[in-house]
Design a protein around this motif. Structure first.
Motif, PDB file in Angstrom:
ATOM      1  N   THR A 111       7.663 -15.482 -37.629  1.00 57.63           N
ATOM      2  CA  THR A 111       6.688 -16.266 -36.857  1.00 57.63           C
ATOM      3  C   THR A 111       6.912 -17.754 -37.088  1.00 57.63           C
ATOM      4  O   THR A 111       6.886 -18.554 -36.141  1.00 57.63           O
ATOM      5  CB  THR A 111       5.247 -15.869 -37.243  1.00 57.63           C
ATOM      6  OG1 THR A 111       5.108 -14.457 -37.077  1.00 57.63           O
ATOM      7  CG2 THR A 111       4.226 -16.574 -36.364  1.00 57.63           C
ATOM      8  N   CYS A 112       7.138 -18.135 -38.348  1.00 51.94           N
ATOM      9  CA  CYS A 112       7.376 -19.558 -38.651  1.00 51.94           C
ATOM     10  C   CYS A 112       8.635 -20.069 -37.953  1.00 51.94           C
ATOM     11  O   CYS A 112       8.654 -21.200 -37.459  1.00 51.94           O
ATOM     12  CB  CYS A 112       7.475 -19.788 -40.159  1.00 51.94           C
ATOM     13  SG  CYS A 112       5.866 -19.795 -40.945  1.00 51.94           S
ATOM     14  N   ALA A 117      10.706 -23.611 -33.843  1.00 48.98           N
ATOM     15  CA  ALA A 117      11.594 -23.877 -32.706  1.00 48.98           C
ATOM     16  C   ALA A 117      10.875 -24.649 -31.606  1.00 48.98           C
ATOM     17  O   ALA A 117      11.473 -25.451 -30.898  1.00 48.98           O
ATOM     18  CB  ALA A 117      12.141 -22.558 -32.158  1.00 48.98           C
ATOM     19  N   GLU A 118       9.559 -24.424 -31.445  1.00 44.20           N
ATOM     20  CA  GLU A 118       8.802 -25.072 -30.374  1.00 44.20           C
ATOM     21  C   GLU A 118       7.990 -26.263 -30.859  1.00 44.20           C
ATOM     22  O   GLU A 118       7.475 -27.044 -30.053  1.00 44.20           O
ATOM     23  CB  GLU A 118       7.828 -24.057 -29.737  1.00 44.20           C
ATOM     24  CG  GLU A 118       8.501 -22.871 -29.073  1.00 44.20           C
ATOM     25  CD  GLU A 118       9.358 -23.290 -27.884  1.00 44.20           C
ATOM     26  OE1 GLU A 118       8.957 -24.223 -27.158  1.00 44.20           O
ATOM     27  OE2 GLU A 118      10.442 -22.689 -27.707  1.00 44.20           O
ATOM     28  N   GLY A 128       3.201 -31.740 -53.297  1.00 48.48           N
ATOM     29  CA  GLY A 128       2.384 -32.773 -52.667  1.00 48.48           C
ATOM     30  C   GLY A 128       3.177 -33.814 -51.897  1.00 48.48           C
ATOM     31  O   GLY A 128       2.602 -34.690 -51.267  1.00 48.48           O
ATOM     32  N   LEU A 129       4.513 -33.714 -51.934  1.00 45.95           N
ATOM     33  CA  LEU A 129       5.365 -34.709 -51.271  1.00 45.95           C
ATOM     34  C   LEU A 129       5.892 -34.136 -49.966  1.00 45.95           C
ATOM     35  O   LEU A 129       6.439 -33.039 -49.950  1.00 45.95           O
ATOM     36  CB  LEU A 129       6.540 -35.081 -52.165  1.00 45.95           C
ATOM     37  CG  LEU A 129       6.176 -35.599 -53.569  1.00 45.95           C
ATOM     38  CD1 LEU A 129       7.424 -35.731 -54.415  1.00 45.95           C
ATOM     39  CD2 LEU A 129       5.454 -36.936 -53.466  1.00 45.95           C
ATOM     40  N   PRO A 130       5.738 -34.884 -48.862  1.00 45.92           N
ATOM     41  CA  PRO A 130       6.177 -34.369 -47.554  1.00 45.92           C
ATOM     42  C   PRO A 130       7.658 -34.599 -47.293  1.00 45.92           C
ATOM     43  O   PRO A 130       8.217 -35.613 -47.695  1.00 45.92           O
ATOM     44  CB  PRO A 130       5.343 -35.197 -46.579  1.00 45.92           C
ATOM     45  CG  PRO A 130       5.114 -36.493 -47.287  1.00 45.92           C
ATOM     46  CD  PRO A 130       5.058 -36.179 -48.750  1.00 45.92           C
ATOM     47  N   GLN A 131       8.259 -33.637 -46.643  1.00 47.52           N
ATOM     48  CA  GLN A 131       9.648 -33.769 -46.199  1.00 47.52           C
ATOM     49  C   GLN A 131       9.680 -33.332 -44.740  1.00 47.52           C
ATOM     50  O   GLN A 131       9.235 -32.219 -44.428  1.00 47.52           O
ATOM     51  CB  GLN A 131      10.523 -32.846 -47.063  1.00 47.52           C
ATOM     52  CG  GLN A 131      12.008 -32.994 -46.817  1.00 47.52           C
ATOM     53  CD  GLN A 131      12.799 -32.034 -47.706  1.00 47.52           C
ATOM     54  OE1 GLN A 131      12.335 -30.940 -48.028  1.00 47.52           O
ATOM     55  NE2 GLN A 131      13.977 -32.444 -48.082  1.00 47.52           N
ATOM     56  N   ARG A 132      10.148 -34.202 -43.854  1.00 42.35           N
ATOM     57  CA  ARG A 132      10.154 -33.827 -42.442  1.00 42.35           C
ATOM     58  C   ARG A 132      11.436 -33.069 -42.118  1.00 42.35           C
ATOM     59  O   ARG A 132      12.536 -33.568 -42.321  1.00 42.35           O
ATOM     60  CB  ARG A 132      10.030 -35.082 -41.562  1.00 42.35           C
ATOM     61  CG  ARG A 132       9.821 -34.728 -40.110  1.00 42.35           C
ATOM     62  CD  ARG A 132       9.294 -35.871 -39.284  1.00 42.35           C
ATOM     63  NE  ARG A 132       9.095 -35.425 -37.915  1.00 42.35           N
ATOM     64  CZ  ARG A 132       8.517 -36.137 -36.971  1.00 42.35           C
ATOM     65  NH1 ARG A 132       8.040 -37.332 -37.263  1.00 42.35           N
ATOM     66  NH2 ARG A 132       8.371 -35.663 -35.754  1.00 42.35           N
ATOM     67  N   LEU A 133      11.253 -31.847 -41.609  1.00 41.14           N
ATOM     68  CA  LEU A 133      12.419 -31.020 -41.275  1.00 41.14           C
ATOM     69  C   LEU A 133      12.780 -31.184 -39.807  1.00 41.14           C
ATOM     70  O   LEU A 133      13.899 -30.916 -39.383  1.00 41.14           O
ATOM     71  CB  LEU A 133      12.139 -29.537 -41.552  1.00 41.14           C
ATOM     72  CG  LEU A 133      11.698 -29.155 -42.962  1.00 41.14           C
ATOM     73  CD1 LEU A 133      11.526 -27.645 -43.069  1.00 41.14           C
ATOM     74  CD2 LEU A 133      12.705 -29.624 -44.000  1.00 41.14           C
ATOM     75  N   LYS A 134      11.786 -31.596 -38.995  1.00 41.28           N
ATOM     76  CA  LYS A 134      12.030 -31.767 -37.546  1.00 41.28           C
ATOM     77  C   LYS A 134      11.072 -32.807 -37.013  1.00 41.28           C
ATOM     78  O   LYS A 134       9.913 -32.809 -37.414  1.00 41.28           O
ATOM     79  CB  LYS A 134      11.794 -30.425 -36.833  1.00 41.28           C
ATOM     80  CG  LYS A 134      11.984 -30.473 -35.330  1.00 41.28           C
ATOM     81  CD  LYS A 134      11.735 -29.108 -34.718  1.00 41.28           C
ATOM     82  CE  LYS A 134      11.790 -29.184 -33.198  1.00 41.28           C
ATOM     83  NZ  LYS A 134      11.444 -27.908 -32.583  1.00 41.28           N
TER      84      LYS A 134
END
Lengths: 134, 181
Positions: A111-112, A117-118, A128-134
């Motif tokens: 599901t993830c 994908a969308e 607690g640290l953000p990482q942008r994957l897309k």
């Protein structure tokens, strides 16, 4: 829709509320939802679904079939642009002993992937640290 | 400087943490946290000792009450200490009779503050065990809850947060002071 993933206890919800300016009242908790297959998501007034993994687990426990789960996935894919879906990563352990756990983590992972994908943004929160994957 | 080095089991995080510590200072302390419970823990300890041999670390054993640890004063210009690891320490505090129980993560956090005050640089190793898909017992949940909070607080305070995968570093946070790494 924006997807936020990460292990449990990583501060995902806190980060989402701070980063997107949402309040606890705008968060729908998947742990509290045990929907019947014909029920749609009660989204009015909400901006965030937290614990997608529990929402999916509860659906499995309620006996949802694969076509019904697919319809649920489609409704998640149609969420508004500013709506955030938060999901615990649950695929990082050994293959679970219980059949239910195996089906559940497969469903959560797939599901993830479909949501990612969308999604307009995908974030992974680590300590607690953000990482942008897309 | 405070560095937090995280990773899965057997990810190479210890070796990375040692290399990092060795870059930071020539006066080096290693704070070991594991208690010898059986042959398996003895083997793990032996493996880590072997790995550290010749790298110039003085080993201190401390399995509980890090906040009460009084180290010798710094002898040279800069000193680094390597704490390995926060997740073992949490298990000790949670489950040993003299541990801090439900206040374990706070106790370890003040222990880390105590260590920081006593050296120039501190490297803390911790574990990533938060993505298991099996049903958890209440005890496992309590451990993960406290480790998650501890890791998040350490990460917030750290100048450097590194996740090690197969020995390779993924940098999640890097203070501008560390550009030379």
């Amino acid at each position: 829709m924006i997807l936020v993933i990460g292990g449990s206890q990583q501060g995902k919800l806190n980060w989402v509320m701070q980063n997107f300016g949402y309040t606890p009242e705008q968060v729908l908790n998947g742990r509290d939802l045990a929907l019947q297959p014909e029920q749609s998501l009660p989204l009015a007034g909400f901006k965030v679904i937290n614990h997608l993994e529990s929402l999916l687990g509860n659906a499995l426990k309620q006996g949802w079939q694969s076509d019904e789960l697919l319809a649920l996935q489609t409704s998640l894919l149609q969420l508004p642009e500013d709506f955030v879906v938060i999901c615990n990563s649950v695929g990082g352990g050994l293959v679970p002993v219980e059949r239910f756990d195996r089906e559940w983590r497969e469903l959560v992972g797939r599901t993830c992937c479909a949501l990612a994908a969308e999604a307009s943004q995908v974030w992974r929160i680590f300590c607690g640290l953000p990482q942008r994957l897309k | 400087m405070l560095a937090l080095v995280l990773g899965d089991a057997a990810s190479g995080k210890s070796e990375f943490a040692e290399k990092l510590a060795m870059q930071w200072a020539s006066e080096r302390y290693y704070i070991a946290t594991m208690q010898v419970a059986d042959a398996e823990s003895q083997r793990r300890i032996d493996r880590h000792r072997q790995m550290r041999r010749g790298k110039g670390f003085v080993t201190l054993e401390r399995s509980l009450d890090l906040a009460g640890l009084q180290m010798p004063s710094i002898e040279t210009a800069e000193r680094v200490a390597l704490l390995e690891c926060a997740s073992t320490l949490l298990g000790n505090e949670l489950y040993l009779p003299d541990g801090a129980a439900e206040k374990s993560w706070q106790a370890i956090l003040s222990g880390v503050n105590n260590l920081q005050r006593q050296q120039t640089h501190l490297v803390v190793v911790s574990n990533c065990v938060f993505a298991d898909g099996a049903s958890l017992s209440p005890e496992m949940h309590e451990y993960l809850y406290q480790l998650g909070l501890l890791n998040q607080h350490l990460a917030a305070a750290a100048d450097l947060v590194v996740e090690v995968c197969c020995g390779l570093p993924l940098y999640h946070k890097q203070s501008p002071l560390l550009k030379s790494l």
